[in-house]
Design an enzyme around this catalytic site. Sequence first.
Site, short mmCIF file in Angstrom:
data_model
loop_
_atom_site.label_atom_id
_atom_site.label_comp_id
_atom_site.label_asym_id
_atom_site.label_seq_id
_atom_site.Cartn_x
_atom_site.Cartn_y
_atom_site.Cartn_z
CB SER A 145 -84.38 0.89 -18.75
OG SER A 145 -84.68 -0.24 -17.92
CD GLU A 323 -72.55 -4.05 -5.08
OE1 GLU A 323 -73.54 -4.65 -4.59
OE2 GLU A 323 -71.45 -4.00 -4.52
CG HIS A 327 -80.74 -0.99 -15.95
ND1 HIS A 327 -81.19 -0.86 -14.65
CD2 HIS A 327 -81.82 -0.74 -16.75
CE1 HIS A 327 -82.46 -0.52 -14.66
NE2 HIS A 327 -82.87 -0.45 -15.91
#
Length: 366
Positions: A145, A323, A327
């Site tokens: 990701s 938060e 990522h």
Amino acid sequence: MELVVQNREESGYPLSFTRVDAQEDTIPLIWTPLMNQEDGFRSYPGDYGKQRRPSLVIPVKNGNYHVKVALGDKEREGRTSIKARAGSIMLQQIRTKAGEITEREFIVRVEQQELRLAFLGDVPQVQSLQIKPIHCPTIFLAGDSTVCDQCSGHYPYTGWGQALPLFLTAGAVSNHAKSGRSSKSFIQERRLERLESLLGKGDLLLIQFGHNDQKNDERGTAPFADYLTYLAEYVATANNKGATPVLMTPVHRRAFTESRWLEDTHGDYVRAVVGLSQKLGVACIDLAEKSKQLFEALGPEGTKPLFMWTDPNEYPQYPEGTEDNTHFHVKGAIEIARLVYEGITEQEGLRQTFGQANKTLKEEQR
């Protein structure tokens, strides 16, 4: 194929394009829905922005396409960004003065038989496009990701792979990274097989795993055991197709100690990648070390804008704010992509092929 803008609004935003080489062949821009599916090809580039825009969708054969764009307007200033595919950043906030027309070039990879472009930015101003097929190397990405094409419904979540095209004028980018994947699960889902069918001689395969290899579930691998076995399979796949494999250590999380230094949350997975690259004699980009230097220079507060730290209602899909210390926000993806591009050009065998980025363009993105 040459396209010119038609039907401008007062803002200068194009409503459609007309082909110069075909009479009365008008290509309208289309609105598309936000997508939350993981597969990036379902998302369209116009949906990757605070202010969504319609996308230009042109049916073409799969392959790489060279795009030359004329930006600006005779009467208005402009600040234009262009995105392609599923949020790939091709140009970022290119400024033009009133009466100024400037040209930029980039290369887009097409794998769904559609060339997709969107014109965003604060004040987008587009005059014309020239599009033609081009034979050039492709940089393929395998990862998780932190790398992938995040879907449009998750914007401004952005993988660094979506920002890598911003730094390239030689070579296209094909991003096959997927959220939640480890070096093991990516192969088990036959994603490496898909990559193998596309790889060709002269291409590049960037390999970055580690975040999910650490997980205590079916995706997990041991750093000096099956993690190395799986990574070696990626290397062998690239070599067998005449492509160049590049191993990458995993980018760091935003994890600071009380003394303001970055905590190494990847540990042996970083050392395993470096050791394997030496053993197999393949290139390695130490993104862990590069990101460590960047994050420590910025500090705990200075790194927040790079990650998905957002205020409540700053983005409609995140009314409570976010938060996230793993990522990237668009800003962070661009900075990490800058480090990846730097790592590519540091490799002697890759500099000549992929090191032809436009220096002026690179400075405009800062």
